[in-house]
Design an enzyme around this catalytic site. Structure first.
Site, PDB file in Angstrom:
ATOM      1  N   ASN A 162      93.893  26.166 -66.029  1.00  0.00           N
ATOM      2  CA  ASN A 162      94.293  24.763 -65.867  1.00  0.00           C
ATOM      3  C   ASN A 162      93.027  23.949 -65.623  1.00  0.00           C
ATOM      4  OD1 ASN A 162      95.325  22.304 -65.065  1.00  0.00           O
ATOM      5  ND2 ASN A 162      96.191  23.047 -63.138  1.00  0.00           N
ATOM      6  N   LYS A 180      92.829  20.820 -65.333  1.00  0.00           N
ATOM      7  CA  LYS A 180      93.123  19.605 -64.540  1.00  0.00           C
ATOM      8  C   LYS A 180      92.453  18.384 -65.182  1.00  0.00           C
ATOM      9  CE  LYS A 180      93.498  22.471 -60.470  1.00  0.00           C
ATOM     10  NZ  LYS A 180      93.493  22.545 -59.028  1.00  0.00           N
ATOM     11  N   HIS A 197     103.243  21.602 -60.701  1.00  0.00           N
ATOM     12  CA  HIS A 197     102.013  21.943 -59.974  1.00  0.00           C
ATOM     13  C   HIS A 197     102.014  21.162 -58.657  1.00  0.00           C
ATOM     14  CE1 HIS A 197      97.809  22.244 -58.884  1.00  0.00           C
ATOM     15  NE2 HIS A 197      97.709  23.256 -59.733  1.00  0.00           N
ATOM     16  N   GLU A 236      99.827  19.594 -57.178  1.00  0.00           N
ATOM     17  CA  GLU A 236      99.153  18.290 -57.237  1.00  0.00           C
ATOM     18  C   GLU A 236     100.082  17.239 -57.836  1.00  0.00           C
ATOM     19  OE1 GLU A 236      95.597  19.651 -59.231  1.00  0.00           O
ATOM     20  OE2 GLU A 236      95.089  20.804 -57.430  1.00  0.00           O
ATOM     21  N   GLU A 282     101.716  29.620 -56.162  1.00  0.00           N
ATOM     22  CA  GLU A 282     100.421  29.041 -55.794  1.00  0.00           C
ATOM     23  C   GLU A 282     100.502  28.454 -54.379  1.00  0.00           C
ATOM     24  OE1 GLU A 282      97.955  27.908 -59.456  1.00  0.00           O
ATOM     25  OE2 GLU A 282      99.256  26.231 -59.015  1.00  0.00           O
ATOM     26  N   GLY A 296      91.935  25.621 -54.802  1.00  0.00           N
ATOM     27  CA  GLY A 296      90.644  24.930 -54.758  1.00  0.00           C
ATOM     28  C   GLY A 296      89.917  25.039 -53.430  1.00  0.00           C
ATOM     29  N   SER A 354      92.510  29.972 -55.986  1.00  0.00           N
ATOM     30  CA  SER A 354      91.171  30.530 -55.755  1.00  0.00           C
ATOM     31  C   SER A 354      90.981  31.925 -56.360  1.00  0.00           C
ATOM     32  CB  SER A 354      90.829  30.525 -54.262  1.00  0.00           C
ATOM     33  OG  SER A 354      90.761  29.195 -53.786  1.00  0.00           O
TER      34      SER A 354
HETATM   35  C1  PEP Z   1      95.424  25.545 -59.620  1.00  0.00           C
HETATM   36  O1  PEP Z   1      95.176  24.364 -59.449  1.00  0.00           O
HETATM   37  O2  PEP Z   1      96.440  25.857 -60.244  1.00  0.00           O
HETATM   38  C2  PEP Z   1      94.518  26.526 -59.068  1.00  0.00           C
HETATM   39  C3  PEP Z   1      94.973  27.738 -58.916  1.00  0.00           C
HETATM   40  O3  PEP Z   1      93.247  26.097 -58.743  1.00  0.00           O
HETATM   41  P1  PEP Z   1      92.033  27.025 -58.215  1.00  0.00           P
HETATM   42  O4  PEP Z   1      92.001  28.260 -59.069  1.00  0.00           O
HETATM   43  O5  PEP Z   1      90.813  26.170 -58.397  1.00  0.00           O
HETATM   44  O6  PEP Z   1      92.319  27.339 -56.793  1.00  0.00           O
END
Ligand code: PEP
Length: 246
Positions: free
Chosen positions: A9, A11, A91, A93, A161, A167, A206
């Site tokens: 992703n 973003k 997601h 976000e 997640e 992040g 992460s």
């Molecule tokens: C995400 O935003 O779906 C995500 C898993 O981000 P990151 O891998 O940067 O933690």
């Protein structure tokens, strides 16, 4: 046998020059798993071309309607028309920044499925909910509210997640990931039978080359949804290799 999925992703990151990262992934030997990149909508057409059918391209969100007066939004049908085959919905976000509810997410996933896309439905608890011991209840309620009727192992994927892991460089323990994924699997089987057994469960939050192999060794982890580490072909390539070899 469930075919595993490494999903990236991007973003709100990526200009034309970043397509070189996708081209580097395309040039690598074909892995024993599916690979998906979800670039910003501005790059979708160019990414579909660059992917040469070797890597799937998807959207990061879609509207629940097929068309209409929704300035700034894109529909699942538009993603499909542009050559996309997946779309991420729900997601954290989007849930936070755009106040999306489980009902909104379910409607988007339904629209995605009707447009011929595979919906990646995201779920995850806050740190406060985990600290309060509410994780499994929160995840169960999100699944119940976000999974649309008609979801199958072919047209839907679930991504767990934890919000506090996205992040941040922090990840749950392997036991914590196992607990949530086992619970999701049991819930999906109860709802969908064999389809629930085969539906892919991704872990996200992460994931990086250094922790990918141990996460992919967990039984009910069928891949990953990767944010930051998907922006660089080297890092995402190492994660794809770890999944391919798991
Ligand atoms: C995400 O935003 O779906 C995500 C898993 O981000 P990151 O891998 O940067 O933690």
């Amino acid at each position: 046998m469930v075919r595993k999925l490494a999903a990236g992703n991007w973003k709100m990151n990526g200009l034309g020059a970043n397509i070189a990262e996708l081209e580097a992934l395309v040039a690598a030997p074909a892995p024993e798993c599916d690979v998906l990149i979800c670039p910003p909508a501005t790059l979708m057409g160019a990414c579909v071309k660059a992917a040469q059918g070797k890597i799937a391209i998807g959207g990061q969100d879609c509207h629940s309607a097929t068309s209409g007066a929704h300035t700034g939004d894109i529909s699942a049908q538009m993603i499909h028309d542009a050559g996309g085959s997946y779309v991420i919905v729900g997601h954290s976000e989007r849930r936070t920044d755009h106040n999306e509810s489980d009902a909104d997410v379910s409607a988007k996933a339904k629209a995605a499925i009707e447009a011929g896309l595979t919906a990646i439905i995201c779920l995850g608890e806050t740190e406060a909910q985990r600290d309060a011991g509410e994780t499994l209840d929160v995840i169960g309620a999100q699944l119940a509210g976000s999974l649309p009727e008609g979801a199958t192992a072919e047209n839907a994927v679930i991504a767990y997640e934890p919000i506090w892991a996205i992040g941040t460089g922090r990840t749950p323990t392997l036991e914590q990931i196992t607990e949530v994924h086992d619970s999701l699997r049991a819930d999906l089987c109860a709802r969908l039978g064999n389809q629930g057994q085969d539906m892919r469960l991704l872990y996200g939050g992460s994931v990086k080359p250094a922790n990918a192999a141990e996460i992919f060794a967990i039984g009910n982890v069928n891949g990953a949804l990767v944010g930051g580490a998907s922006l660089k072909a080297k890092d995402f390539g190492d994660i794809i290799t770890a999944l391919s070899e798991s």
